[in-house]
Motif scaffolding. Structure first.
Motif, PDB file in Angstrom:
ATOM      1  N   ALA A   1       6.291  -4.802 -16.953  1.00  0.00           N
ATOM      2  CA  ALA A   1       5.233  -5.410 -17.858  1.00  0.00           C
ATOM      3  C   ALA A   1       4.419  -6.137 -16.949  1.00  0.00           C
ATOM      4  CB  ALA A   1       5.748  -6.217 -19.106  1.00  0.00           C
ATOM      5  N   LEU A   2       5.178  -7.196 -16.025  1.00  0.00           N
ATOM      6  CA  LEU A   2       4.276  -7.780 -15.242  1.00  0.00           C
ATOM      7  C   LEU A   2       3.606  -7.016 -14.048  1.00  0.00           C
ATOM      8  CD1 LEU A   2       6.831 -10.718 -14.523  1.00  0.00           C
ATOM      9  CD2 LEU A   2       4.805 -10.702 -15.901  1.00  0.00           C
ATOM     10  N   ASP A   3       4.166  -5.703 -13.810  1.00  0.00           N
ATOM     11  CA  ASP A   3       3.330  -4.909 -12.935  1.00  0.00           C
ATOM     12  C   ASP A   3       2.088  -4.293 -13.625  1.00  0.00           C
ATOM     13  OD1 ASP A   3       4.274  -4.792 -10.321  1.00  0.00           O
ATOM     14  OD2 ASP A   3       5.985  -3.658 -11.184  1.00  0.00           O
ATOM     15  N   LYS A   4       2.094  -4.030 -14.926  1.00  0.00           N
ATOM     16  CA  LYS A   4       1.008  -3.662 -15.875  1.00  0.00           C
ATOM     17  C   LYS A   4      -0.177  -4.654 -15.702  1.00  0.00           C
ATOM     18  CE  LYS A   4       3.533  -1.013 -19.051  1.00  0.00           C
ATOM     19  NZ  LYS A   4       3.720  -1.031 -20.566  1.00  0.00           N
ATOM     20  N   ILE A   5       0.197  -5.807 -15.757  1.00  0.00           N
ATOM     21  CA  ILE A   5      -0.720  -6.906 -16.070  1.00  0.00           C
ATOM     22  C   ILE A   5      -1.401  -7.468 -14.957  1.00  0.00           C
ATOM     23  CG2 ILE A   5      -0.934  -9.354 -16.738  1.00  0.00           C
ATOM     24  CD1 ILE A   5       1.345  -8.883 -18.603  1.00  0.00           C
ATOM     25  N   ARG A   6      -0.803  -7.189 -13.386  1.00  0.00           N
ATOM     26  CA  ARG A   6      -1.300  -8.125 -12.465  1.00  0.00           C
ATOM     27  C   ARG A   6      -2.468  -7.161 -11.789  1.00  0.00           C
ATOM     28  NH1 ARG A   6      -0.097  -4.741  -8.083  1.00  0.00           N
ATOM     29  NH2 ARG A   6       1.899  -3.645  -8.587  1.00  0.00           N
ATOM     30  N   ASP A   7      -3.413  -7.643 -11.087  1.00  0.00           N
ATOM     31  CA  ASP A   7      -4.381  -7.110 -10.212  1.00  0.00           C
ATOM     32  C   ASP A   7      -3.579  -6.239  -9.451  1.00  0.00           C
ATOM     33  OD1 ASP A   7      -6.302  -8.585 -11.653  1.00  0.00           O
ATOM     34  OD2 ASP A   7      -6.594  -9.759  -9.634  1.00  0.00           O
ATOM     35  N   HIS A   8      -4.150  -4.901  -9.089  1.00  0.00           N
ATOM     36  CA  HIS A   8      -3.376  -3.842  -8.390  1.00  0.00           C
ATOM     37  C   HIS A   8      -3.121  -4.269  -6.865  1.00  0.00           C
ATOM     38  CE1 HIS A   8      -7.130  -2.302  -9.987  1.00  0.00           C
ATOM     39  NE2 HIS A   8      -7.372  -2.194  -8.690  1.00  0.00           N
ATOM     40  N   TYR A   9      -4.159  -4.931  -6.192  1.00  0.00           N
ATOM     41  CA  TYR A   9      -3.912  -5.380  -4.812  1.00  0.00           C
ATOM     42  C   TYR A   9      -3.971  -6.878  -4.843  1.00  0.00           C
ATOM     43  CZ  TYR A   9      -5.559  -0.877  -3.730  1.00  0.00           C
ATOM     44  OH  TYR A   9      -5.478   0.442  -3.782  1.00  0.00           O
ATOM     45  N   HIS A  10      -2.902  -7.546  -5.759  1.00  0.00           N
ATOM     46  CA  HIS A  10      -2.942  -9.044  -5.935  1.00  0.00           C
ATOM     47  C   HIS A  10      -2.518  -9.560  -4.496  1.00  0.00           C
ATOM     48  CE1 HIS A  10       1.522  -8.815  -7.384  1.00  0.00           C
ATOM     49  NE2 HIS A  10       1.354  -7.863  -6.522  1.00  0.00           N
ATOM     50  N   LEU A  11      -1.699  -8.893  -3.573  1.00  0.00           N
ATOM     51  CA  LEU A  11      -1.242  -9.619  -2.378  1.00  0.00           C
ATOM     52  C   LEU A  11      -1.624  -8.911  -1.368  1.00  0.00           C
ATOM     53  CD1 LEU A  11       2.507 -10.126  -3.035  1.00  0.00           C
ATOM     54  CD2 LEU A  11       0.869 -11.621  -3.050  1.00  0.00           C
ATOM     55  N   ASP A  12      -2.421  -9.715  -0.527  1.00  0.00           N
ATOM     56  CA  ASP A  12      -3.138  -8.935   0.647  1.00  0.00           C
ATOM     57  C   ASP A  12      -2.089  -8.560   1.757  1.00  0.00           C
ATOM     58  OD1 ASP A  12      -3.094 -11.201   2.633  1.00  0.00           O
ATOM     59  OD2 ASP A  12      -4.124 -12.342   1.308  1.00  0.00           O
TER      60      ASP A  12
END
Ligand SMILES: Cc1ncc(COP(=O)(O)O)c(C=O)c1O
Length: 350
Positions: free
Chosen positions: A233-244
Motif C-alpha cells: 500500500a505504501l508503495d502505491k502511494i509514494r512518488d515513484h522516484y521518492h529517493l534520489d
C-alpha cells in the motif's frame, strides 16, 4: 471564495526546529542531530555514485530502492517484502495516514510526543485524538479497544526521552483495532526495539529515521518494517522516484557499517550519562532518557528563562510553550565539549 480545501485553509502548518540566525559558532542542541559525521563509507559511496563527471546523475534512480531495502531486510531479519525506505521517516508517517485514515476518520497519538502526526492528519482531513501520560509514563484513558484507524506511539518518546516497555507496547497493539505505528526515530540510543512485534501482530508498523543515529538528517532517509500488504500500500502511494540516487547509496552504505553506528551511539550514550549527572548536580530534574536528548527542568521550573539565557550565549536548545512542557527544555546530546560548555553556562545562569 478561496478555492483551497477547508482542511488546508484551517490548519496552521508545522513549524520545524529553529535554525541559527547567523553563521556564528552556535552550539546547536535543538533538533536532535548527531554531532558526529556519518560513516566514512557513506562519503565514499556518494563520491563513487556521483562519478568523475557527475555522469550517473543523468539517470533516474532505482524506483524500488531494491539494494537498500535488501540491506535493511537482512540487517533486521525480515524478507525485503516487509521493508520500505523513504525520504525521511516523515514521508512514511504521511503515507501511513494517507493509506489508513480517510477524511473524518480518527488518527491518535500521545501528547506530548511528535506533533507532526497532527499536521499530517489535518492535511488528510482526518480527526485527531490525543492521549495524555500518567506519572509512570503510561497512556491515560486508552480504551481496551481503540477504534481509531491509526495510532502513533513514539518510543523512545520525544520530547521526554523515556521508552515504553516492550510488553506495554504489545498490550497497546492488542488494544488497537486499527494500526499501531511505533515511531522508533530514537531507538538506536535505547536498549531494545519493538520490531519483533511486527512479526507477531498484523497491525504493527515500525518506522525508523537515518536523521539521528546515522548522522544523515541532511540526506532525508527513513524506513519502515511492516507486513507486505502494508508495504504494498505504501508503495502505491509514494512518488515513484521518492529517493534520489545519492540518498539510496548513502542509506545503503550507512546500514552496512553497523560498527560505525555502534561506536557513535556508544559515545553519545556515554556523553548523555555524564551530562545528566552534571544537570542533576545543578539541581535539575531530568527524565531518564533512552534517546539522544534529555528533557530537563531547572529548580524554578522556568524553562523559558533558561532557554533565553542559553540563547544569549549562542547555545540553542528546544523550549516548548505547551503548559505540559514549559517547565523544562529538550536538550540534544552533542559532543563532550559542547555538553561541558552547556553545563558551564547553566551553572553561570543559575
Ligand atoms: C519522533 C520523530 N519522528 C520522526 C521524525 C522525523 O524524522 P525524519 O528526519 O526521518 O523525517 C522526528 C524528527 O525529529 C522525530 O522526532
Amino acid at each position: 471564495m478561496n478555492p483551497l480545501r477547508k482542511a488546508i485553509l484551517d490548519m496552521a502548518g508545522y513549524v520545524p526546529g529553529f535554525q541559527p540566525p547567523d553563521n556564528e559558532p552556535w552550539i546547536k542542541l535543538n533538533t536532535n542531530e548527531n554531532p558526529y559525521p556519518p560513516s566514512p563509507k557513506v562519503r565514499e559511496a556518494l563520491l563513487a555514485e556521483i562519478g568523475d563527471e557527475g555522469e550517473n546523475l543523468r539517470k533516474y534512480p532505482d524506483p524500488g530502492s531494491k539494494a537498500m531495502r535488501a540491506t535493511a531486510a537482512a540487517l533486521y531479519g525480515f524478507d525485503p517484502s516487509w521493508v520500505i525506505t523513504a525520504n525521511g521517516s516523515d514521508e512514511l508517517l504521511n503515507n501511513l495516514i494517507r493509506a489508513f485514515a480517510g477524511e473524518g476518520e480518527e488518527v491518535g497519538y500521545v501528547h506530548p510526543s511528535y506533533s507532526y502526526y497532527a499536521t499530517l492528519a489535518e492535511i488528510q482531513g482526518a480527526k485527531v485524538q490525543t492521549f495524555g501520560l500518567d506519572e509512570n509514563f503510561r497512556l491515560k484513558d486508552f480504551p481496551t479497544s481503540y477504534e481509531g484507524k491509526i495510532f502513533f506511539l513514539t518510543s523512545p518518546n520525544a520530547p521526554l526521552g523515556f521508552a515504553y516497555p516492550l510488553s506495554y507496547i504489545e498490550s497497546l497493539a492488542r488494544r488497537c483495532v486499527g494500526m499501531l505505528v511505533v515511531d522508533e526515530a530514537y531507538v538506536d540510543f535505547a536498549d531494545f526495539s519493538a520490531m519483533e512485534l511486527v512479526k507477531r501482530h498484523e497491525n504493527v508498523v515500525v518506522t525508523r529515521t537515518f536523521s539521528k543515529s546515522y548522522s544523515l538528517a541532511g540526506m532525508r532517509l527513513g524506513l519502515a518494517v511492516a507486513r507486505p500488504d502494508v508495504i504494498n500500500a505504501l508503495d502505491k502511494i509514494r512518488d515513484h522516484y521518492h529517493l534520489d540516487r545519492l540518498a539510496l547509496v548513502a542509506g545503503n552504505a550507512a546500514l552496512a557499517d553497523q560498527a560505525h553506528l555502534s561506536a557513535t551511539v556508544a559515545k553519545i550514550r556515554a556523553t548523555r550519562e555524564r551530562f545528566v549527572a552534571g544537570l542533576k548536580a545543578l539541581g535539575y530534574t531530568v527524565i531518564d532518557s533512552r534517546a539522544n536528548f534529555v528533557f530537563a527542568a531547572p529548580p524554578d521550573r522556568d524553562g523559558k528563562r533558561i532557554f533565553e539565557a542559553l540563547y544569549a550565549r549562542k547555545i540553542l536548545v528546544r523550549y516548548f510553550s505547551d503548559p505540559l512542557l514549559a517547565h523544562g527544555m529538550r536538550i540534544t546530546i552533542g559532543t563532550d565539549a559542547e555538553m561541558d560548555d552547556t553545563l558551564a553556562a547553566l551553572g553561570e545562569i543559575g
